[in-house]
Motif scaffolding. Structure first.
Motif, mmCIF file in Angstrom:
data_model
loop_
_atom_site.group_PDB
_atom_site.id
_atom_site.type_symbol
_atom_site.label_atom_id
_atom_site.label_comp_id
_atom_site.label_asym_id
_atom_site.label_seq_id
_atom_site.Cartn_x
_atom_site.Cartn_y
_atom_site.Cartn_z
ATOM 1 N N GLU A 155 20.985 -86.929 -54.527
ATOM 2 C CA GLU A 155 19.583 -86.558 -54.344
ATOM 3 C C GLU A 155 19.458 -85.650 -53.138
ATOM 4 O O GLU A 155 20.309 -85.635 -52.280
ATOM 5 C CB GLU A 155 18.727 -87.807 -54.163
ATOM 6 C CG GLU A 155 19.282 -88.762 -53.139
ATOM 7 C CD GLU A 155 18.494 -90.036 -53.078
ATOM 8 O OE1 GLU A 155 17.716 -90.285 -54.004
ATOM 9 O OE2 GLU A 155 18.669 -90.772 -52.114
ATOM 10 N N ALA A 197 5.321 -95.277 -38.308
ATOM 11 C CA ALA A 197 4.670 -95.158 -37.011
ATOM 12 C C ALA A 197 4.751 -96.442 -36.211
ATOM 13 O O ALA A 197 4.988 -96.427 -34.991
ATOM 14 C CB ALA A 197 3.217 -94.748 -37.191
ATOM 15 N N LEU A 198 4.567 -97.582 -36.869
ATOM 16 C CA LEU A 198 4.559 -98.848 -36.150
ATOM 17 C C LEU A 198 5.916 -99.107 -35.509
ATOM 18 O O LEU A 198 6.020 -99.447 -34.334
ATOM 19 C CB LEU A 198 4.201 -99.968 -37.136
ATOM 20 C CG LEU A 198 4.008 -101.363 -36.560
ATOM 21 C CD1 LEU A 198 3.013 -101.326 -35.432
ATOM 22 C CD2 LEU A 198 3.537 -102.299 -37.640
ATOM 23 N N LEU A 217 -7.564 -96.186 -39.614
ATOM 24 C CA LEU A 217 -6.477 -95.486 -40.295
ATOM 25 C C LEU A 217 -5.608 -96.442 -41.068
ATOM 26 O O LEU A 217 -5.217 -96.179 -42.200
ATOM 27 C CB LEU A 217 -5.611 -94.746 -39.281
ATOM 28 C CG LEU A 217 -6.006 -93.327 -38.925
ATOM 29 C CD1 LEU A 217 -4.935 -92.716 -38.062
ATOM 30 C CD2 LEU A 217 -6.210 -92.498 -40.167
ATOM 31 N N ARG A 218 -5.306 -97.556 -40.444
ATOM 32 C CA ARG A 218 -4.362 -98.479 -41.052
ATOM 33 C C ARG A 218 -4.907 -99.052 -42.357
ATOM 34 O O ARG A 218 -4.195 -99.202 -43.333
ATOM 35 C CB ARG A 218 -4.053 -99.607 -40.083
ATOM 36 C CG ARG A 218 -2.923 -100.474 -40.558
ATOM 37 C CD ARG A 218 -2.291 -101.199 -39.384
ATOM 38 N NE ARG A 218 -1.478 -102.286 -39.905
ATOM 39 C CZ ARG A 218 -1.875 -103.552 -39.926
ATOM 40 N NH1 ARG A 218 -3.047 -103.870 -39.427
ATOM 41 N NH2 ARG A 218 -1.091 -104.463 -40.431
ATOM 42 N N GLU A 257 9.823 -96.535 -29.236
ATOM 43 C CA GLU A 257 9.639 -95.643 -28.092
ATOM 44 C C GLU A 257 9.403 -96.416 -26.822
ATOM 45 O O GLU A 257 9.863 -96.048 -25.758
ATOM 46 C CB GLU A 257 8.455 -94.702 -28.353
ATOM 47 C CG GLU A 257 8.842 -93.524 -29.194
ATOM 48 C CD GLU A 257 7.640 -92.812 -29.762
ATOM 49 O OE1 GLU A 257 6.508 -93.227 -29.451
ATOM 50 O OE2 GLU A 257 7.830 -91.862 -30.507
ATOM 51 N N LYS A 263 8.261 -96.898 -35.006
ATOM 52 C CA LYS A 263 8.603 -95.825 -34.074
ATOM 53 C C LYS A 263 7.978 -96.112 -32.707
ATOM 54 O O LYS A 263 8.612 -95.924 -31.675
ATOM 55 C CB LYS A 263 8.079 -94.504 -34.628
ATOM 56 C CG LYS A 263 8.730 -93.295 -34.060
ATOM 57 C CD LYS A 263 8.395 -92.093 -34.930
ATOM 58 C CE LYS A 263 8.400 -90.839 -34.068
ATOM 59 N NZ LYS A 263 7.645 -89.756 -34.627
ATOM 60 N N THR A 264 6.727 -96.557 -32.733
ATOM 61 C CA THR A 264 6.057 -96.812 -31.458
ATOM 62 C C THR A 264 6.759 -97.918 -30.693
ATOM 63 O O THR A 264 6.935 -97.835 -29.477
ATOM 64 C CB THR A 264 4.595 -97.214 -31.696
ATOM 65 O OG1 THR A 264 4.044 -96.350 -32.677
ATOM 66 C CG2 THR A 264 3.791 -97.132 -30.436
ATOM 67 N N GLN A 265 7.178 -98.960 -31.420
ATOM 68 C CA GLN A 265 7.881 -100.035 -30.737
ATOM 69 C C GLN A 265 9.195 -99.522 -30.184
ATOM 70 O O GLN A 265 9.627 -99.910 -29.101
ATOM 71 C CB GLN A 265 8.136 -101.185 -31.692
ATOM 72 C CG GLN A 265 6.877 -101.923 -32.066
ATOM 73 C CD GLN A 265 7.155 -102.991 -33.090
ATOM 74 O OE1 GLN A 265 7.652 -104.048 -32.754
ATOM 75 N NE2 GLN A 265 6.866 -102.706 -34.332
ATOM 76 N N GLU A 284 10.618 -93.096 -39.405
ATOM 77 C CA GLU A 284 9.357 -92.365 -39.438
ATOM 78 C C GLU A 284 8.155 -93.278 -39.444
ATOM 79 O O GLU A 284 7.047 -92.830 -39.226
ATOM 80 C CB GLU A 284 9.297 -91.487 -40.676
ATOM 81 C CG GLU A 284 10.195 -90.286 -40.533
ATOM 82 C CD GLU A 284 10.115 -89.391 -41.744
ATOM 83 O OE1 GLU A 284 9.135 -89.509 -42.490
ATOM 84 O OE2 GLU A 284 11.043 -88.619 -41.939
ATOM 85 N N HIS A 336 -7.417 -97.722 -44.177
ATOM 86 C CA HIS A 336 -7.998 -96.811 -45.149
ATOM 87 C C HIS A 336 -7.299 -95.470 -45.285
ATOM 88 O O HIS A 336 -7.748 -94.627 -46.012
ATOM 89 C CB HIS A 336 -9.465 -96.532 -44.785
ATOM 90 C CG HIS A 336 -10.272 -97.778 -44.652
ATOM 91 N ND1 HIS A 336 -10.539 -98.607 -45.717
ATOM 92 C CD2 HIS A 336 -10.820 -98.363 -43.572
ATOM 93 C CE1 HIS A 336 -11.253 -99.634 -45.287
ATOM 94 N NE2 HIS A 336 -11.444 -99.515 -43.995
ATOM 95 N N GLY A 337 -6.239 -95.237 -44.593
ATOM 96 C CA GLY A 337 -5.659 -93.907 -44.764
ATOM 97 C C GLY A 337 -4.158 -93.887 -44.632
ATOM 98 O O GLY A 337 -3.463 -93.200 -45.355
ATOM 99 N N TYR A 338 -3.703 -94.666 -43.693
ATOM 100 C CA TYR A 338 -2.289 -94.563 -43.373
ATOM 101 C C TYR A 338 -1.482 -95.453 -44.305
ATOM 102 O O TYR A 338 -1.872 -96.556 -44.635
ATOM 103 C CB TYR A 338 -2.100 -94.981 -41.921
ATOM 104 C CG TYR A 338 -0.672 -95.092 -41.508
ATOM 105 C CD1 TYR A 338 -0.061 -96.319 -41.433
ATOM 106 C CD2 TYR A 338 0.063 -93.960 -41.208
ATOM 107 C CE1 TYR A 338 1.257 -96.424 -41.068
ATOM 108 C CE2 TYR A 338 1.375 -94.054 -40.845
ATOM 109 C CZ TYR A 338 1.972 -95.288 -40.773
ATOM 110 O OH TYR A 338 3.271 -95.394 -40.413
ATOM 111 N N GLN A 339 -0.336 -94.972 -44.705
ATOM 112 C CA GLN A 339 0.551 -95.793 -45.512
ATOM 113 C C GLN A 339 1.818 -96.025 -44.751
ATOM 114 O O GLN A 339 2.371 -95.104 -44.164
ATOM 115 C CB GLN A 339 0.889 -95.061 -46.806
ATOM 116 C CG GLN A 339 -0.052 -95.366 -47.947
ATOM 117 C CD GLN A 339 0.306 -94.546 -49.146
ATOM 118 O OE1 GLN A 339 1.372 -93.951 -49.192
ATOM 119 N NE2 GLN A 339 -0.569 -94.494 -50.116
#
Lengths: 344, 591
Positions: A206, A161-162, A146-147, A168, A164-166, A159, A149-152
């Motif tokens: 905005e 993920a990296l 994912l990292r 949590e 956020k996981t830390q 928000e 090839h898909g995830y940005q």
């Protein structure tokens, strides 16, 4: 219970050793015993997961242990840090031993056989050690795929993920800091953070929504929400910090003032009137003494409205609940109000 | 798909030549590679070359090719393991000198490691390389190398961000906790991006480009069966962007469809509907899968119901497009098998489950019946939709009359009106099989003269293609048989021979098996179940009736269906029910 705690302590030692060269002295029987032990603790985790009292006791012991360990050395050993970790302790042990080059070759072969017996072993993948290790490897590969090839990565901090996981973490970033201590400093810094000046209102140029970046105001929210969710840290916050500081924070954050008042009420009710000495005393040694209670209420009554009025109202209503006495010695609230005077 | 279905049905000779179920293996075995060692060696060469080409699968082409071959490569790994585990380390190296290379390259390909059980089988293969008694430094070196590779598989793909590693360590966050959490958060993040795409179309700042969605669907292929990925699979299926063409990678649909049919992933109905609407082959495969299951098991209404419910087809068919395709497939199957009772039974069960699902649907947008049954008039469908259990038994004859009249009008109308002709309205009729069964039962249970409408209905349901003269003849025959059977009922006692005679065989001839068409058989069976004096001789009559396995099969089917129907109608008829069960058990034991 005591034996369980002892086992926990000893297994933590074993886990710590499993990363060191000391394992060169181990033989296959030692390895087998260690794995059995881990399996037993995993069983404990499953068995007592819902049993609040035992779970808390185990968690407390683990955390105090970890605090001790983390005092020594720069990189603390993230072995068993909380109750959740017990559920994976066999995974952690197996991985450490497999990667420990100090383990003798024959012993390592025996380990391999135990950990990966091959197909035909009964039990679903979620249950067997080899299934769970394979599952973990699969998930690691998934993260990698994912990292790349898909995830940005997200520019939005809360928000991403990296991050956020830390955040949590096991119990979270802040809880981790609390556990590592020093706790008084932590509480003071927390108070300071909550007392930071509020941000100037942003022009609405905005659209707001989940995409807008974090502002200090919103950070306050998060911080306060976290604090309100942690009963023991909150109690420590209200108890250990000076009266004036807590009053200031309570003045700024109404949710906190409500909880604070609740705590004060609780502390007050634990005192009883000693007729002979003519003072209010507590039954246990940890009870909040009268002087402190008075001091805290005094600070609160000196706070700017609406807090000041809220406190007064609360005191009045508690006094009324108790019977609305005007004579001292019957209700602590009466006495407090008398002591505080009519107020300015 | 028609061709595949045709082959499937022909292979099982559904029409009338086979009775009972096909025991044993499925007719379409998985394409297994040769088990012998010669086969394995040539496969080995093939895969060695493949794995070298793929390397780390960092380009679109290598990713595509890897994902296409994942299931077969895993099968190969399994076969390798089976071969390797019988050998000791030295033999392994002798037989497959380059095996180290093969395994090492495999370890570098994250798509392989991310697929199903490949990482586990790979580890087992590596374990086979370990030399338990190393004799020299070469052996030890190999062991050390294997050890390193094993550790790599287990803890590969670290986030090579030093601060992150130290930070998580400081917080007491072990990789065993960290990676599952990270995966969950990444999936969550992607899902919310996709949903934003879906809801806001062009107006979001963080809109996912179609290329990115496509790339995402591609890299997800190995990961579809990982439970953490279910939300992402669901989001990819249900969230459309604004593109007119299909954005998702076709192999993604294939992989999801396969995983869904094998129950390796569970998807909500909305996602399944999207899958089937966006990718027709998936729906076709689902139907083939259902037919395969139905064919390879004994005909039994409860089992059919279970398979149909399992397939998620009834719920998905609430969407008219899906219903139409399923219905047409059923019609095709009926034609190919000349109206095989198994297919008829499946259609009936499917329709019932579909109607239940339709009722539960809470959508504001409810489609008219016409959209589901465009080939039948709405009034006919409405009449057929009424389930006998919703109407008091005394009024059943009225409904039967009404249905019969409507059908007759359509069939005998030369101009065919605005709806289809006889075959269409017959097809609509058999969806709701309950009424034909009720008709037959009612004829036997009432003492009155059989109403012509009901006779017509029965004749039509068994032979829709008859001309009017032929049908009139059938009706006369049925009437005669009924008359004789009712006379038997009124007489004090009767024997199996009497029943035989009533069915149309003359008494004087030597006793021989009863020959009559399925319609007469149905009447006889109903008679046996309902006539008070018939229980004693029931077994005998059936023996006379059923000389061939086919007919026995037909009778067991009838008994099973009748019991099933009685359960749903809550018919209380303990004596008849007992008899039916006993007969069924007896007959099933014979097969």
């Amino acid at each position: 219970m005591e034996s369980l705690l002892q086992q926990l302590a000893r297994f933590s030692e074993v886990l710590a050793v499993s990363r060191t060269p000391h394992v060169s002295t181990w033989d296959p029987a030692t390895v087998r015993r260690a794995l059995q032990w881990a399996r037993y603790l995993r069983h404990v985790h499953r068995r007592f997961g819902r049993h609040a009292r035992i779970r808390t006791a185990l968690e407390r012991r683990l955390q105090s242990q970890w605090r001790q360990d983390s005092g020594s050395g720069p990189a603390p050993d993230p072995g068993l840090t909380n109750f959740q970790a017990l559920g994976r302790c066999d995974l952690v042990l197996a991985l450490r031993l497999l990667q420990n080059r100090a383990l003798r070759e024959a012993v390592w072969h025996a380990l391999l056989q135990q950990v990966f017996p091959g197909p035909g072993v009964p039990g679903a993948d979620e249950e067997t050690l080899q299934g769970r290790l394979a599952h973990l490897a699969r998930r690691r590969a998934a993260v990698h795929v994912l990292r790349l090839h898909g995830y940005q990565e997200s520019p939005v901090v809360q928000e991403d993920a990296l991050l956020k996981t830390q955040a949590e973490g096991p119990g979270g970033l802040l809880s981790g800091l609390w556990e590592r201590g020093p706790q008084d400093n932590f509480l003071k810094v927390l108070a300071a953070a909550l007392l930071l000046p509020p941000p100037s209102p942003r022009p609405q140029e905005e659209e707001t929504g989940p995409g807008t970046p974090n502002t200090p105001g919103e950070g306050h929210h998060e911080l306060l929400r976290w604090l309100l969710g942690k009963a023991d840290i909150l109690a420590a916050f209200c108890r250990r910090l000076p009266a004036g500081v807590v009053a200031a924070v309570a003045g700024r954050h109404p949710e906190l003032s409500r909880v604070y008042l609740g705590l004060l009420a609780d502390w007050g009710r634990h005192l009883h009137y000693d007729l002979q000495r003519g003072v209010w005393v507590g039954a246990e040694s940890q009870a909040v003494p009268w002087e402190e209670l008075y001091g805290r209420f005094q600070s609160l009554c000196q706070a700017p409205p609406p807090l000041k009025d809220e406190v007064r109202t609360a005191l009045e209503s508690w006094k009324a609940q108790d019977g609305d006495f005007e004579v001292p010695g019957l209700s602590i609230w009466t006495d407090l109000l008398l002591a505080l005077g009519t107020g300015t | 798909m028609g061709l595949a279905l045709k082959d499937l049905l022909r292979a099982h000779c559904l029409p009338q030549r086979l009775a009972g179920h096909c025991g044993g293996a499925s007719p379409f075995p998985f394409p297994e590679m040769a088990q012998d060692s010669v086969g394995l060696s040539s496969d080995y060469q093939f895969w060695m070359q493949k794995v070298s080409t793929w390397d780390q699968a960092s380009t679109v082409e290598t990713q595509q090719d890897t994902c296409l071959h994942l299931p077969r490569f895993q099968e190969f790994l399994r076969q390798m393991y089976e071969a390797l585990k019988e050998m000791d380390s030295n033999t392994v190296i002798e037989r497959f000198p380059t095996i180290g290379q093969l395994l090492a390259k495999t370890c570098r390909n994250p798509f392989i490691l991310a697929y199903d059980e490949s990482q586990k089988i790979l580890i087992w293969c590596l374990c086979c390389l370990i030399n338990k008694e190393p004799q020299n430094s070469g052996d030890s070196k190999l062991n050390s190398w294997t050890r390193g590779l094993l550790c790599h598989v287990l803890s590969a793909f670290r986030f090579d961000i030093r601060e992150v590693g130290l930070f998580t360590q400081g917080l007491g966050y072990a990789p065993a906790d960290y990676y599952p959490g990270l995966l969950k958060n990444m999936v969550l993040s992607l899902v919310s991006e996709l949903r934003e795409n879906h809801l806001n179309g062009f107006n979001t700042q963080r809109r996912m480009t179609p290329e990115r969605v496509r790339a995402l669907s591609r890299v997800c292929v190995p990961l579809i069966t990982l439970p953490d990925f279910e939300p992402l699979v669901e989001a990819l299926l249900t969230c459309h962007g604004c593109e007119p063409q299909e954005v998702l990678w076709p192999e993604f649909f294939d992989a999801v469809s396969e995983a869904f049919l094998l129950k390796k992933i569970s998807l909500p109905t909305s996602a399944v509907v999207c899958l089937w609407l966006r990718h027709l082959p998936s729906l076709e495969k689902a139907m083939l899968h259902l037919f395969e299951k139905l064919i390879s098991s004994e005909r039994n209404f409860l089992r059919i119901e279970r398979f149909v419910r399992d397939s998620s087809l009834p719920e998905a068919a609430c969407h008219p497009a899906i219903f139409r395709i399923v219905d047409e497939t059923f019609r095709y199957a009926l034609l190919e098998t000349d109206g095989a009772p198994e297919i008829l039974a499946t259609i009936q069960v499917f329709t019932r489950c579909f109607l239940e699902a339709l009722e539960k649907e809470n959508k504001q947008l409810k489609f008219a019946l016409r959209t589901y049954f465009p080939y039948a008039s709405p009034s006919l469908v409405t009449a057929l939709l009424q389930h006998p259990k919703d109407i008091p038994q005394g009024l059943w004859h009225q409904s039967l009359q009404h249905i019969s009249e409507m059908l007759r009008e359509i069939v005998e109308d030369q101009t065919h009106g605005s709806y289809g002709g006889p075959s269409d309205c017959w097809f609509a009729f058999i969806h709701f099989g309950g009424w034909a069964d009720v008709a037959a039962e009612q004829l036997l249970r009432s003492e009155a003269d059989p109403p012509e409408a009901v006779l017509w209905l029965l004749a039509f349901s068994y032979s829709p293609r008859d001309g009017s003269q032929q049908r009139a003849q059938t009706m006369e025959e049925v009437k005669a048989v009924l008359g004789r059977l009712l006379k038997l009922l009124r007489s004090p006692g009767f024997s199996a021979r009497d029943v035989q005679a009533a069915a149309g065989q003359s008494r004087e001839e030597a006793p021989r098996p009863l020959e009559c068409g399925p319609l007469i058989r149905r009447l006889l069976l109903n008679f046996l179940l309902w006539a008070p004096g018939a229980h004693a001789i029931a077994q005998e009559v059936i023996t006379l009736m059923a000389p061939t396995r086919e007919i026995t099969h037909e009778i067991t089917g009838f008994l099973d269906q009748t019991l099933y129907r009685w359960d749903h109608l809550c018919t209380t008829a303990p004596a008849s029910r007992k008899l039916a069960s006993e007969l069924l058990t007896e007959l099933r034991g014979q097969v």
